[in-house]
Motif scaffolding. Sequence first.
Motif, PDB file in Angstrom:
ATOM      1  N   SER A 293      30.007 -32.234 -28.112  1.00  0.00           N
ATOM      2  CA  SER A 293      29.651 -32.403 -26.701  1.00  0.00           C
ATOM      3  C   SER A 293      29.209 -31.076 -26.115  1.00  0.00           C
ATOM      4  O   SER A 293      29.548 -29.999 -26.624  1.00  0.00           O
ATOM      5  N   TYR A 294      28.478 -31.176 -25.017  1.00  0.00           N
ATOM      6  CA  TYR A 294      27.975 -30.009 -24.288  1.00  0.00           C
ATOM      7  C   TYR A 294      28.199 -30.243 -22.799  1.00  0.00           C
ATOM      8  O   TYR A 294      27.867 -31.309 -22.268  1.00  0.00           O
ATOM      9  N   ILE A 295      28.760 -29.246 -22.139  1.00  0.00           N
ATOM     10  CA  ILE A 295      28.921 -29.276 -20.694  1.00  0.00           C
ATOM     11  C   ILE A 295      27.858 -28.371 -20.081  1.00  0.00           C
ATOM     12  O   ILE A 295      27.164 -27.646 -20.805  1.00  0.00           O
ATOM     13  N   PRO A 296      27.658 -28.388 -18.760  1.00  0.00           N
ATOM     14  CA  PRO A 296      26.561 -27.610 -18.154  1.00  0.00           C
ATOM     15  C   PRO A 296      26.557 -26.135 -18.535  1.00  0.00           C
ATOM     16  O   PRO A 296      25.486 -25.544 -18.684  1.00  0.00           O
ATOM     17  N   GLU A 297      27.737 -25.516 -18.688  1.00  0.00           N
ATOM     18  CA  GLU A 297      27.762 -24.106 -19.060  1.00  0.00           C
ATOM     19  C   GLU A 297      27.223 -23.858 -20.463  1.00  0.00           C
ATOM     20  O   GLU A 297      26.893 -22.720 -20.805  1.00  0.00           O
ATOM     21  N   GLU A 298      27.138 -24.884 -21.271  1.00  0.00           N
ATOM     22  CA  GLU A 298      26.674 -24.741 -22.654  1.00  0.00           C
ATOM     23  C   GLU A 298      25.226 -25.181 -22.833  1.00  0.00           C
ATOM     24  O   GLU A 298      24.750 -25.259 -23.957  1.00  0.00           O
ATOM     25  N   VAL A 299      24.541 -25.471 -21.739  1.00  0.00           N
ATOM     26  CA  VAL A 299      23.120 -25.816 -21.781  1.00  0.00           C
ATOM     27  C   VAL A 299      22.343 -24.636 -21.209  1.00  0.00           C
ATOM     28  O   VAL A 299      22.446 -24.326 -20.019  1.00  0.00           O
ATOM     29  N   LEU A 300      21.575 -23.969 -22.053  1.00  0.00           N
ATOM     30  CA  LEU A 300      20.842 -22.768 -21.662  1.00  0.00           C
ATOM     31  C   LEU A 300      19.412 -23.136 -21.305  1.00  0.00           C
ATOM     32  O   LEU A 300      18.668 -23.653 -22.153  1.00  0.00           O
ATOM     33  N   TRP A 301      19.024 -22.864 -20.074  1.00  0.00           N
ATOM     34  CA  TRP A 301      17.676 -23.185 -19.603  1.00  0.00           C
ATOM     35  C   TRP A 301      16.759 -21.985 -19.867  1.00  0.00           C
ATOM     36  O   TRP A 301      17.060 -20.866 -19.489  1.00  0.00           O
TER      37      TRP A 301
END
Length: 371
Positions: A293-301
């Motif tokens: 799983s990925y939470i917002p802190e783990e999604v790099l834009w």
Amino acid sequence: MFDYLRKRFTSHIRERSRRRARLVSKDGRCNIEFGNVEQSRFVFLIDIWTTILDLRWRYKMTIFISAFLGSWFLFGLLWYVVAYIHKDLPEFNPSINHTPCVENINGLTSAFLFSLETQVTIGYGFRCVTEQCATAIFLLIFQSILGVIINSFMCGAILAKISRSKNRAKTITFSKNAVISKRGGKLCLLIRVANLRKSLLIGSHIYGKLLKTTITPEGETIILDQVNIEFVVDAGNENLFFISPLTIYHIIDKNSPFFHMAAETILQQDFELVVFLDGTVEATSATCQVRTSYIPEEVLWGYRFAPIVSKTKEGKYRVDFQNFSKTVAVETPHCAFCLYNEKEAKAKEKKGYDNPGFVLSELSETSDTKM
């Protein structure tokens, strides 16, 4: 200064608590508990096979040892009772012509040893059943049959526990972070997955679920509402040739739940992206599911993954797992809406548009010069 440190500490605690609030951990374990279950826990005994398989190793080995020791001791007591009733024990001073039910049983210890020899079919030959007692013959047959059942069940449970496809899932790894960048002219969310073994997963299929809290038009709050997330690779998301690391991506279009998110607002979002990989283990033909799983802190834009596959001089392909989760910053639109608006604006520049209200009037040429 004290207020500044207190605010930083409070924000750090909130961030840590938010990071922990996830349904699926990075290694695929589900963070959920059941409360106030009305059914009795004895219902798990109905499906005893699954219950035994799901137990931890320490409990399983305790049951394994207890099952054998318990059956040996229980039948040892029964053999002692048979010898006691038939007065085969030395304390009854049997005559020389007395034929015991079981030869050479002198007490509880020897009865336990005979039970052990009978159930594991060692057969030392020193102790044996005679034809004097039908009860002893029946008990011998019953213990032999029950011993085979216990041995088959417990050894089968150990073997099934060792060969479970859950252990195969530990050799499938996902990247630590997910990234958002342009791919093929489209804004995509990308995740890298790798198979650490050379054996393949047959019929692999990758998909995702976006978990978030939503409020329906009727005012109902739904926690962990699931939204389907389609992941693809360049060769398609069915029957993957999963021999080297793959980069799967989700196209952020108008139907994507990430369409209205931006680089500045993604950290304020409350969601959890759960990614699943289903396949069949080539060696055992057992189905296997890997998840993370990925939470917002783990999604790099605004990042992409660094290359990890290269070709050596000997003609072999080399995978450098040191760069498996390494990311590189790239130029990326700060939102999907801006990217699509930019494309539409460029498309309109290449087209001409007629104004239906425009009327071309022709003027006749006149000359003011008189001859």
